[in-house]
Design a protein around this motif. Structure first.
Motif, short mmCIF file in Angstrom:
data_model
loop_
_atom_site.label_atom_id
_atom_site.label_comp_id
_atom_site.label_asym_id
_atom_site.label_seq_id
_atom_site.Cartn_x
_atom_site.Cartn_y
_atom_site.Cartn_z
N CYS A 48 0.83 -1.20 0.00
CA CYS A 48 0.00 0.00 0.00
C CYS A 48 0.87 1.26 0.00
O CYS A 48 2.01 1.24 0.47
CB CYS A 48 -0.90 -0.03 1.24
SG CYS A 48 -2.09 1.33 1.35
N LYS A 49 0.33 2.35 -0.54
CA LYS A 49 1.02 3.64 -0.55
C LYS A 49 0.07 4.74 -0.08
O LYS A 49 -1.15 4.59 -0.17
CB LYS A 49 1.52 4.00 -1.96
CG LYS A 49 2.49 2.99 -2.58
CD LYS A 49 3.81 2.96 -1.84
CE LYS A 49 4.77 2.00 -2.53
NZ LYS A 49 6.05 1.86 -1.78
N LEU A 50 0.64 5.82 0.43
CA LEU A 50 -0.14 7.00 0.76
C LEU A 50 -0.17 7.89 -0.48
O LEU A 50 0.88 8.23 -1.02
CB LEU A 50 0.48 7.73 1.95
CG LEU A 50 -0.28 8.91 2.60
CD1 LEU A 50 -0.12 10.20 1.83
CD2 LEU A 50 -1.77 8.61 2.77
N HIS A 51 -1.36 8.25 -0.92
CA HIS A 51 -1.53 9.07 -2.11
C HIS A 51 -2.23 10.38 -1.75
O HIS A 51 -2.91 10.47 -0.72
CB HIS A 51 -2.38 8.35 -3.16
CG HIS A 51 -1.89 6.99 -3.51
ND1 HIS A 51 -0.95 6.76 -4.51
CD2 HIS A 51 -2.19 5.76 -3.00
CE1 HIS A 51 -0.71 5.45 -4.59
NE2 HIS A 51 -1.46 4.84 -3.70
N ASN A 52 -2.08 11.35 -2.60
CA ASN A 52 -2.90 12.56 -2.55
C ASN A 52 -3.47 12.79 -3.94
O ASN A 52 -2.90 12.35 -4.94
CB ASN A 52 -2.09 13.77 -2.13
CG ASN A 52 -1.64 13.71 -0.68
OD1 ASN A 52 -0.45 13.73 -0.39
ND2 ASN A 52 -2.57 13.63 0.24
N GLN A 53 -4.59 13.48 -3.98
CA GLN A 53 -5.21 13.89 -5.25
C GLN A 53 -5.66 12.72 -6.10
O GLN A 53 -5.72 12.82 -7.33
CB GLN A 53 -4.23 14.77 -6.05
CG GLN A 53 -3.61 15.91 -5.28
CD GLN A 53 -4.60 16.97 -4.87
OE1 GLN A 53 -5.81 16.79 -4.98
NE2 GLN A 53 -4.12 18.10 -4.39
N THR A 54 -6.00 11.59 -5.48
CA THR A 54 -6.50 10.44 -6.23
C THR A 54 -7.94 10.12 -5.85
O THR A 54 -8.43 10.53 -4.79
CB THR A 54 -5.66 9.17 -5.98
OG1 THR A 54 -5.82 8.76 -4.61
CG2 THR A 54 -4.19 9.41 -6.26
N MET A 55 -8.61 9.38 -6.72
CA MET A 55 -9.86 8.71 -6.36
C MET A 55 -9.48 7.29 -5.97
O MET A 55 -8.84 6.57 -6.74
CB MET A 55 -10.82 8.70 -7.55
CG MET A 55 -11.98 7.69 -7.41
SD MET A 55 -13.08 7.99 -5.99
CE MET A 55 -14.08 9.34 -6.64
N THR A 56 -9.86 6.87 -4.76
CA THR A 56 -9.55 5.53 -4.27
C THR A 56 -10.86 4.79 -4.01
O THR A 56 -11.77 5.32 -3.37
CB THR A 56 -8.72 5.59 -2.97
OG1 THR A 56 -7.45 6.17 -3.28
CG2 THR A 56 -8.51 4.23 -2.39
N LEU A 57 -10.95 3.57 -4.50
CA LEU A 57 -12.13 2.73 -4.30
C LEU A 57 -11.74 1.48 -3.53
O LEU A 57 -10.69 0.88 -3.77
CB LEU A 57 -12.74 2.29 -5.63
CG LEU A 57 -13.29 3.31 -6.59
CD1 LEU A 57 -12.20 3.79 -7.54
CD2 LEU A 57 -14.45 2.70 -7.40
N THR A 58 -12.63 1.06 -2.63
CA THR A 58 -12.53 -0.26 -2.01
C THR A 58 -13.89 -0.92 -2.21
O THR A 58 -14.91 -0.41 -1.75
CB THR A 58 -12.18 -0.17 -0.51
OG1 THR A 58 -10.98 0.59 -0.36
CG2 THR A 58 -11.96 -1.57 0.07
N LEU A 59 -13.89 -2.05 -2.93
CA LEU A 59 -15.13 -2.74 -3.30
C LEU A 59 -15.29 -4.01 -2.49
O LEU A 59 -14.34 -4.79 -2.35
CB LEU A 59 -15.12 -3.06 -4.79
CG LEU A 59 -14.87 -1.90 -5.75
CD1 LEU A 59 -14.89 -2.40 -7.19
CD2 LEU A 59 -15.90 -0.79 -5.56
N PHE A 60 -16.50 -4.25 -1.97
CA PHE A 60 -16.79 -5.38 -1.11
C PHE A 60 -17.91 -6.25 -1.68
O PHE A 60 -18.90 -5.74 -2.19
CB PHE A 60 -17.25 -4.92 0.27
CG PHE A 60 -16.25 -4.10 1.05
CD1 PHE A 60 -15.54 -4.67 2.10
CD2 PHE A 60 -16.06 -2.76 0.76
CE1 PHE A 60 -14.64 -3.91 2.84
CE2 PHE A 60 -15.16 -1.99 1.49
CZ PHE A 60 -14.45 -2.58 2.53
N SER A 61 -17.76 -7.56 -1.50
CA SER A 61 -18.87 -8.51 -1.70
C SER A 61 -18.58 -9.71 -0.84
O SER A 61 -17.45 -9.95 -0.44
CB SER A 61 -19.00 -8.91 -3.18
OG SER A 61 -17.85 -9.61 -3.62
N GLU A 62 -19.63 -10.47 -0.52
CA GLU A 62 -19.42 -11.72 0.25
C GLU A 62 -20.37 -12.79 -0.25
O GLU A 62 -21.36 -12.51 -0.88
CB GLU A 62 -19.59 -11.46 1.74
CG GLU A 62 -20.98 -11.05 2.17
CD GLU A 62 -21.17 -11.07 3.68
OE1 GLU A 62 -20.28 -11.53 4.42
OE2 GLU A 62 -22.24 -10.63 4.12
#
Length: 376
Positions: free
Chosen positions: A362-376
């Motif tokens: 993992c990295k620390l970013h700025n000025q990005t769109m970050t998504l975390t997608l979940f399903s189970e």
């Protein structure tokens, strides 16, 4: 997975989108700092979800469905039917602002067996996000994903708040562990910013504090580029972040300035700025940011086996300032990719955590769109 969402406007109660009963849900509450400073906010949410694991974080804008709100609170409560969660917290003051040590201590509280993902909501005013991530990943990160973001405070940069099962307060870092064999969690990020101007070398820095570029005071050089906009620092810096390349072959990381010190003539950034790294100014446009959000969503959904049921979006306050009245367009682009059946929640931040596409770390970013997608 059962999900309930709600919106709270100033001086009004939460308005739920449905009345589905949830058992011990994870309750994510993202909102304007002034509203989360209310002494009653925790009690209000606890009354709605007596058995909930309630996590708060202040924002620079609230995301729900395809809408971006300001001066509100958005709530997303999730009951995982086949999986389990574990939530832990810590405070930067307990570790003398040693963020890497805090990360190590926090990670030690999570059993590694069946841990699929760690989602972090961190205070955003003083934390070195790079050091925090390094601490969490100090044993090597090959078996679980890591994503999250730094809390925001609109464009004020005064203070940020977070908490777990109590009223929000300063200095808190919350980590949520997701466990279960049926869980599928993917994350990604993308920016959409372009470098311009001369490339300079960092000749003096310490962690996330930048002293000199090419042997000259970094803050003086930055002010020269900003011109009249230098009077609006640190807010104006959000429109002109820095591209930082640690080595000639490494991928560039975008760094936003969190604070400036006029006395020491320094700039404090959201993540590390190592000596010897190459630095350039960056800028963007509405179209570039919208395209960046679309690409981030494509990367997040690319290799999934199942359609996502939940999407947590963390985008940067700098993107919101550029987009202005068109901010919702980047959320709409994400929704167009991940589908109308995916529940969307999130916030605008002072920093985003996610790996580069195809990488584990993992990295620390700025000025990005970050998504975390979940399903189970």
């Amino acid at each position: 997975m059962k999900i309930v969402q709600a919106i709270k406007e100033p001086n009004k109660p939460f308005k739920l989108n449905n009345s589905v009963a949830l058992k011990e849900p994870l309750v994510l509450v993202f909102g304007n700092r002034y509203l989360l400073e209310s002494d009653q906010i925790y009690a209000e949410v606890r009354e709605m979800f007596p058995n909930g694991h309630i996590v708060f974080g202040t924002t620079s804008g609230e995301i729900i469905d395809n809408t971006v709100l300001d001066n509100c609170v958005v709530l997303t409560a999730i009951e995982f039917e086949k999986s389990s969660i574990l939530v832990k917290r810590s405070n930067v003051d307990d570790f003398n602002n040693d963020d890497e040590k805090l990360g190590k201590s926090l990670m030690a509280e999570f059993p590694r067996e069946n841990l699929r993902h760690l989602f972090v909501i961190s205070e955003g005013s003083t934390v070195n996000g790079s050091a925090l991530i390094a601490g969490i990943e100090h044993l090597g990160n090959t078996s679980f994903g890591l994503s999250g973001g730094l809390c925001g405070d609109d464009d004020r940069f005064e203070r940020t708040l977070a908490s777990y099962n109590e009223n929000p307060k300063e200095g808190e870092i919350i980590a949520i562990g997701f466990y279960g064999e049926t869980l599928e969690i993917t994350s990604s990020n993308y920016g959409g910013w372009t470098t311009f101007g001369p490339e300079r070398i960092i000749t003096k820095s310490n962690g996330n504090v930048l002293y000199e570029l090419d042997g000259k005071p970094a803050l003086d050089l930055y002010k020269t580029y900003l011109g009249e906009k230098a009077k609006e620092l640190p807010k104006s810096a959000l429109l002109y972040p820095l591209s930082v390349k640690a080595t000639q072959d490494s991928e560039a990381l975008v760094r936003t300035i969190l604070n400036i010190d006029e006395v020491e003539n320094t700039m404090t950034l959201a993540g590390d700025v190592p000596e010897g790294a190459r630095v350039q100014l960056m800028m963007s446009s509405v179209d570039d940011i919208v395209n960046g959000a679309f690409h981030a969503a494509e990367l997040a959904i690319k290799d999934r086996k199942n359609p996502p049921e939940l999407a947590l979006l963390i985008s940067c306050i700098g993107r919101k300032l550029v987009m202005d009245q068109r901010t919702e367009e980047e959320i709409e682009e994400v929704k167009a990719v991940i589908g109308d059946d995916t529940v969307i929640g999130g916030f605008y931040s002072y920093g985003e955590m996610a790996p580069f596409s195809g990488q584990d770390s993992c990295k620390l970013h700025n000025q990005t769109m970050t998504l975390t997608l979940f399903s189970e």
